[in-house]
Design a protein around this motif. Structure first.
Motif, PDB file in Angstrom:
ATOM      1  N   LEU B 354       0.834  -1.197   0.000  1.00  0.00           N
ATOM      2  CA  LEU B 354       0.000   0.000   0.000  1.00  0.00           C
ATOM      3  C   LEU B 354       0.871   1.251   0.000  1.00  0.00           C
ATOM      4  O   LEU B 354       0.623   2.205  -0.742  1.00  0.00           O
ATOM      5  CB  LEU B 354      -0.919  -0.010   1.232  1.00  0.00           C
ATOM      6  N   LYS B 355       1.928   1.237   0.810  1.00  0.00           N
ATOM      7  CA  LYS B 355       2.821   2.402   0.850  1.00  0.00           C
ATOM      8  C   LYS B 355       3.452   2.623  -0.524  1.00  0.00           C
ATOM      9  O   LYS B 355       3.615   3.758  -0.967  1.00  0.00           O
ATOM     10  CB  LYS B 355       3.912   2.190   1.902  1.00  0.00           C
ATOM     11  N   LYS B 356       3.796   1.502  -1.197  1.00  0.00           N
ATOM     12  CA  LYS B 356       4.416   1.603  -2.528  1.00  0.00           C
ATOM     13  C   LYS B 356       3.432   2.154  -3.560  1.00  0.00           C
ATOM     14  O   LYS B 356       3.744   3.113  -4.261  1.00  0.00           O
ATOM     15  CB  LYS B 356       4.894   0.216  -2.967  1.00  0.00           C
ATOM     16  N   VAL B 357       2.226   1.549  -3.633  1.00  0.00           N
ATOM     17  CA  VAL B 357       1.307   1.987  -4.701  1.00  0.00           C
ATOM     18  C   VAL B 357       0.860   3.431  -4.466  1.00  0.00           C
ATOM     19  O   VAL B 357       0.545   4.142  -5.417  1.00  0.00           O
ATOM     20  CB  VAL B 357       0.070   1.070  -4.863  1.00  0.00           C
ATOM     21  N   SER B 358       0.856   3.864  -3.195  1.00  0.00           N
ATOM     22  CA  SER B 358       0.435   5.241  -2.936  1.00  0.00           C
ATOM     23  C   SER B 358       1.421   6.251  -3.522  1.00  0.00           C
ATOM     24  O   SER B 358       1.095   7.415  -3.695  1.00  0.00           O
ATOM     25  CB  SER B 358       0.278   5.476  -1.426  1.00  0.00           C
ATOM     26  N   GLU B 359       2.638   5.784  -3.829  1.00  0.00           N
ATOM     27  CA  GLU B 359       3.631   6.711  -4.387  1.00  0.00           C
ATOM     28  C   GLU B 359       3.290   7.128  -5.808  1.00  0.00           C
ATOM     29  O   GLU B 359       3.716   8.180  -6.261  1.00  0.00           O
ATOM     30  CB  GLU B 359       5.027   6.072  -4.348  1.00  0.00           C
ATOM     31  N   TRP B 360       2.533   6.279  -6.509  1.00  0.00           N
ATOM     32  CA  TRP B 360       2.226   6.662  -7.900  1.00  0.00           C
ATOM     33  C   TRP B 360       0.732   6.764  -8.210  1.00  0.00           C
ATOM     34  O   TRP B 360       0.345   7.173  -9.284  1.00  0.00           O
ATOM     35  CB  TRP B 360       2.910   5.728  -8.892  1.00  0.00           C
ATOM     36  N   TYR B 361      -0.099   6.420  -7.242  1.00  0.00           N
ATOM     37  CA  TYR B 361      -1.532   6.471  -7.533  1.00  0.00           C
ATOM     38  C   TYR B 361      -2.047   7.907  -7.527  1.00  0.00           C
ATOM     39  O   TYR B 361      -1.855   8.643  -6.564  1.00  0.00           O
ATOM     40  CB  TYR B 361      -2.307   5.638  -6.500  1.00  0.00           C
ATOM     41  N   ASN B 362      -2.697   8.309  -8.595  1.00  0.00           N
ATOM     42  CA  ASN B 362      -3.297   9.637  -8.674  1.00  0.00           C
ATOM     43  C   ASN B 362      -4.794   9.444  -8.863  1.00  0.00           C
ATOM     44  O   ASN B 362      -5.245   9.081  -9.939  1.00  0.00           O
ATOM     45  CB  ASN B 362      -2.681  10.414  -9.840  1.00  0.00           C
ATOM     46  N   GLY B 363      -5.566   9.637  -7.798  1.00  0.00           N
ATOM     47  CA  GLY B 363      -6.971   9.242  -7.835  1.00  0.00           C
ATOM     48  C   GLY B 363      -7.936  10.388  -8.045  1.00  0.00           C
ATOM     49  O   GLY B 363      -7.545  11.504  -8.406  1.00  0.00           O
ATOM     50  N   ALA B 364      -9.196  10.085  -7.812  1.00  0.00           N
ATOM     51  CA  ALA B 364     -10.262  11.071  -7.983  1.00  0.00           C
ATOM     52  C   ALA B 364     -10.004  12.296  -7.111  1.00  0.00           C
ATOM     53  O   ALA B 364     -10.367  13.417  -7.460  1.00  0.00           O
ATOM     54  CB  ALA B 364     -11.608  10.451  -7.615  1.00  0.00           C
ATOM     55  N   THR B 365      -9.382  12.089  -5.968  1.00  0.00           N
ATOM     56  CA  THR B 365      -9.144  13.204  -5.055  1.00  0.00           C
ATOM     57  C   THR B 365      -7.693  13.655  -5.109  1.00  0.00           C
ATOM     58  O   THR B 365      -7.206  14.333  -4.212  1.00  0.00           O
ATOM     59  CB  THR B 365      -9.500  12.809  -3.609  1.00  0.00           C
ATOM     60  N   GLY B 366      -6.990  13.266  -6.176  1.00  0.00           N
ATOM     61  CA  GLY B 366      -5.623  13.748  -6.356  1.00  0.00           C
ATOM     62  C   GLY B 366      -4.576  12.725  -5.964  1.00  0.00           C
ATOM     63  O   GLY B 366      -4.865  11.543  -5.790  1.00  0.00           O
ATOM     64  N   TYR B 367      -3.367  13.227  -5.823  1.00  0.00           N
ATOM     65  CA  TYR B 367      -2.200  12.400  -5.505  1.00  0.00           C
ATOM     66  C   TYR B 367      -2.340  11.880  -4.085  1.00  0.00           C
ATOM     67  O   TYR B 367      -2.606  12.650  -3.170  1.00  0.00           O
ATOM     68  CB  TYR B 367      -0.960  13.285  -5.666  1.00  0.00           C
ATOM     69  N   LYS B 368      -2.173  10.555  -3.895  1.00  0.00           N
ATOM     70  CA  LYS B 368      -2.523   9.961  -2.600  1.00  0.00           C
ATOM     71  C   LYS B 368      -1.338   9.436  -1.803  1.00  0.00           C
ATOM     72  O   LYS B 368      -1.481   8.527  -0.994  1.00  0.00           O
ATOM     73  CB  LYS B 368      -3.535   8.820  -2.807  1.00  0.00           C
ATOM     74  N   LEU B 369      -0.151  10.007  -2.011  1.00  0.00           N
ATOM     75  CA  LEU B 369       1.022   9.560  -1.247  1.00  0.00           C
ATOM     76  C   LEU B 369       0.747   9.670   0.254  1.00  0.00           C
ATOM     77  O   LEU B 369       0.259  10.688   0.738  1.00  0.00           O
ATOM     78  CB  LEU B 369       2.228  10.435  -1.625  1.00  0.00           C
ATOM     79  N   PHE B 370       1.044   8.584   1.001  1.00  0.00           N
ATOM     80  CA  PHE B 370       0.855   8.624   2.461  1.00  0.00           C
ATOM     81  C   PHE B 370       2.117   9.149   3.133  1.00  0.00           C
ATOM     82  O   PHE B 370       3.231   8.821   2.729  1.00  0.00           O
ATOM     83  CB  PHE B 370       0.554   7.215   3.001  1.00  0.00           C
ATOM     84  N   ASP B 371       1.930   9.919   4.199  1.00  0.00           N
ATOM     85  CA  ASP B 371       3.095  10.332   4.988  1.00  0.00           C
ATOM     86  C   ASP B 371       3.409   9.252   6.027  1.00  0.00           C
ATOM     87  O   ASP B 371       2.775   8.194   6.052  1.00  0.00           O
ATOM     88  CB  ASP B 371       2.886  11.720   5.614  1.00  0.00           C
ATOM     89  N   GLU B 372       4.365   9.519   6.923  1.00  0.00           N
ATOM     90  CA  GLU B 372       4.817   8.470   7.845  1.00  0.00           C
ATOM     91  C   GLU B 372       3.737   8.067   8.840  1.00  0.00           C
ATOM     92  O   GLU B 372       3.835   7.038   9.491  1.00  0.00           O
ATOM     93  CB  GLU B 372       6.102   8.908   8.561  1.00  0.00           C
ATOM     94  N   ASN B 373       2.657   8.866   8.967  1.00  0.00           N
ATOM     95  CA  ASN B 373       1.574   8.516   9.889  1.00  0.00           C
ATOM     96  C   ASN B 373       0.366   7.882   9.196  1.00  0.00           C
ATOM     97  O   ASN B 373      -0.663   7.653   9.820  1.00  0.00           O
ATOM     98  CB  ASN B 373       1.106   9.764  10.645  1.00  0.00           C
ATOM     99  N   GLY B 374       0.504   7.653   7.896  1.00  0.00           N
ATOM    100  CA  GLY B 374      -0.628   7.082   7.164  1.00  0.00           C
ATOM    101  C   GLY B 374      -1.655   8.108   6.751  1.00  0.00           C
ATOM    102  O   GLY B 374      -2.766   7.769   6.345  1.00  0.00           O
TER     103      GLY B 374
END
Lengths: 312, 411
Positions: B354-374
């Motif tokens: 999940l942490k990996k895919v969040s680095e490139w997923y750009n969804g309906a609400t924009g870029y979804k990169l997670f920070d260190e707290n999720g």
């Protein structure tokens, strides 16, 4: 508080709360004084009344007044039906007060979920009925709030007259006081009890409509007022008509003024519910006969019930 | 008074006490038990034929109306993968449970998902209180949860764990609201918040950063349904504005009673909790909101990717997406991508994926990169205003707020 509270408005709000408790408590105390058990299904008569007015005004487009009348009639008949189908057979089979009380919780749950099946669990509002609000000097009032207060006062007067001036009232008092003696004197106590159940449920339905119009229509509407209603009838002295009325306004005042205290303490204002419990506990410890034990026992002073003796 | 009668009265009191406070106490209880069996890291569960995604939303209760619509967001994500034949050849199954806007029920439903259904990744729960209530349990069981709508600041404090969310923390939304308040030049405000983690989070923020502005703060109970005396206190306090933070069902009652009390001479501000079209189903509520020209903030739902999502939503369900269905869609997409790309259907591995895919997923609400707290590392808020149109009422977007740019109102 760094500002001045509009005390008059808080007093007025207390009057509204108190009047709602009167409407709800009247039926509860009346059925109690005749059938001698606390009817928890009373909460659902309240809810049912609100939903039927909703069905009449919002779905069938009847006017408000006819909607309320139909609702009171239907709720009244549901009350009688509950009595005839559940409580009377149970009492006839030597059910004690505890049996009847617990079965009333069951009847209540049944009715609540039936209501939820018919109208759904979501919150509803009366959309066809409008109550104008206006300023009356320092007071803010709406026609609904005035309606609640006036209705409670008028009903109390009417019931007072019925109880003291009519044959029916005399029969009701006699049946409440001593059912066997009343029956021996030629009073048709079955009929009297049914009339009281009808009236009690119909008044609960009316109170339910007012509460719902003031807030919202949800399946737990009545359950939320049942606790303060019990607090009111315990404080008033169980089965006491006049004690209950005084207690209703006392609790209304206590709740509304406690809100100010809770806000200044930074606590959720839901804790005003606790006022009802404090009232019940203090009354039971220090004055178990309630207000009626002090002053208002003239008409409804009952003889002490024995276990197992619920009603005919 | 006879003994038996006294006993019965006590019984009545006890029943009422249990009925009234039983639910309340249960809500505040965090799940305290620790599971007896912990999965050992060496254990590699076999790859399932079907990838199960838990969906734990409030389909009934105070937020039921919103939850039902958010569920469509999750279904849309599933449909998209289904049209491709699943992910990596495996079908996706959504296992939906109802949390009923009740933290105690959320814990119960979460346990059912994990223990009965064997789910390792869950979209939900909706509210902050529910999310905080299930946090310990999911961390103990190594189950990944992605909340689409839990916004309380407290969730950030959970740190690096199995709790993720696609929506930003309320500490940021409160900052946005505060900028909005300052732009209007208020000197005295009242807060009127729902008495749970969501509402109190806002109250705490304002009391912490602008204590001199907060003349009155009120916490209300959503079940009570009568707020006349509380609102009267706001009226007496003589404030410039009231900040209302709550949910739709109780919000309607508050606004109706405020209309009755004539509390329309001060400004009304609110948050995303009520920025939902169901508010307009009740005419009196809608009229009041339009009359006071209510303004507020909500997590962003604008931009190219959002429009694309809205179009797909209309095609699939024939209706516009509503509050948080876009965030639910993104949470579900991330859950499917993570579970589908993890080497096995296993909590810790899904979490890393999940942490990996969040680095490139750009969804309906924009870029979804997670920070260190999720929490999402990037976020924008919309500023809305209730307006009456020819066909009804709507939330018109009148500006945006982001940490980097601050408040930008559309001229």
């Amino acid at each position: 508080m760094p500002f001045e509270t509009n005390l008059l408005q808080i007093l007025f709000n207390s009057l509204i709360s108190g009047s709602l408790y009167v409407l709800v408590g009247l039926g509860l105390t009346m059925t109690y004084s005749l059938t001698k058990f606390p009817n928890f299904a009373h909460a659902e008569f309240i809810t049912l009344g609100a939903y039927i007015v909703y069905a009449m005004t919002d779905i069938l487009n009847l006017g408000l007044i006819s909607g309320i009348i139909v609702s009171m009639l239907i709720t009244g008949f549901v009350g009688v039906a509950c009595f005839l189908m559940v409580f009377r057979p149970l009492a006839n089979r030597k059910g004690t007060m505890v049996h009847l009380m617990i079965s009333s919780i069951g009847v209540g749950i049944f009715l609540r979920y039936a209501i939820q099946q018919i109208w759904g669990g979501q919150e509803l509002h009366f959309s066809k009925v409008h109550f104008a609000g206006y300023n009356l000097g320092p007071l803010r009032v709406t026609s609904l709030w005035i309606g609640i207060i006036l209705t409670a006062v008028i009903l109390v007067i009417i019931l007072h007259l019925i109880l003291t001036q009519t044959k029916l009232g005399k029969a009701m008092r006699a049946t409440s006081n001593n059912p066997s003696l009343a029956q021996a004197s030629g009073i048709d106590i079955d009929k009297i009890i049914m009339i009281v159940w009808f009236l009690g449920a119909a008044l609960a339905g009316l109170g339910g409509f007012f509460k719902a119009a003031d807030t919202r229509i949800v399946p737990v509407l009545g359950w939320g007022i049942l606790l303060p209603a019990f607090a009111v009838i315990i404080l008033g002295g169980i089965g006491s008509f006049y004690g209950m009325i005084a207690a209703a306004y006392i609790l209304g005042l206590a709740e509304n003024f406690s809100i100010i205290g809770l806000i200044s303490l930074g606590i959720s204002t839901d804790y005003r519910t606790a006022i009802g419990f404090v009232v019940i506990i203090i009354t039971l410890i220090f004055a178990p006969t309630g207000l009626s034990g002090i002053n208002f026992s003239k008409w409804f002073k009952r003889r002490r019930p024995h276990e197992g003796e619920v009603m005919e | 008074m006879s003994k038996i009668k006294k006993k019965i009265l006590m019984l009545v009191a006890v029943i009422l006490l249990v009925a009234a406070f039983g639910a309340g106490c249960a809500e505040k209880q965090a799940p305290s038990e620790t599971p007896s069996e912990k999965p050992t890291p060496s254990e590699q569960p076999p790859q399932p034929e079907v990838i199960k995604i838990g969906v734990l939303l409030d389909l009934s209760g105070d937020l039921g109306a919103i939850g039902q619509k958010m569920k469509l967001g999750a279904e849309l994500a599933q449909k998209e993968f289904d049209s491709l034949g699943g992910i990596g050849g495996k079908k996706i199954e959504l296992v939906v449970e109802d949390a009923a806007t009740d933290p105690a029920k959320a814990v119960e439903a979460m346990k059912k998902l994990v223990e009965v259904e064997g789910v390792k990744v869950v979209v939900g729960p909706m509210t902050s209180s529910e999310t905080l209530a299930v946090a310990k349990y999911v961390n103990d069981r190594n189950v990944v949860i992605i909340s689409p709508s839990a916004t309380a600041g407290k969730i950030t404090e959970l740190g690096d764990d199995y709790v993720f969310r696609t929506v930003g923390s309320d500490d940021l939304q409160a900052a946005a609201l505060l900028d909005l308040m300052k732009s209007r030049g208020y000197s005295k405000i009242a807060t009127f918040v729902i008495a749970n983690d969501y509402g109190i989070g806002f109250e705490d923020y304002f009391k912490k950063y602008v204590p001199e502005m907060v003349a009155l703060s009120i916490r209300y109970d959503p079940q009570k349904g009568d707020y006349r005396t509380e609102l009267q206190q706001v009226k007496d306090a003589g404030v410039d504005a009231i900040i209302f933070v709550g949910y739709v069902d109780s919000g309607k009652v508050v606004f109706r009673q405020a209309a009755d009390l004539g509390l329309d001479e001060i400004d009304w501000l609110s948050s995303e909790g009520i920025a939902e079209n169901v508010m307009f189903e009740d005419a009196k509520t809608a009229d009041f909101m339009a009359k006071v020209e209510m303004i507020g903030t909500k997590p962003s739902s604008t931009g190219f990717t959002y429009e694309k999502f809205a179009e797909k939503h209309r095609q699939a369900f024939g209706s516009d997406p509503d509050l948080f269905s876009d965030y639910t869609y993104d949470a579900t997409m991330l859950a499917i991508l993570a579970a589908g790309t993890a080497p096995s259907y296993d909590g810790p591995q899904i979490r890393e994926a999940l942490k990996k895919v969040s680095e490139w997923y750009n969804g309906a609400t924009g870029y979804k990169l997670f920070d260190e707290n999720g929490d999402p590392a990037f976020y924008t808020y919309n500023v809305w205003k209730v307006v009456k149109t020819d066909t009804g009422f709507k939330y018109e977007i009148i500006g945006h707020w982001a940490p980097a740019t601050g408040l930008e109102l559309i001229p």
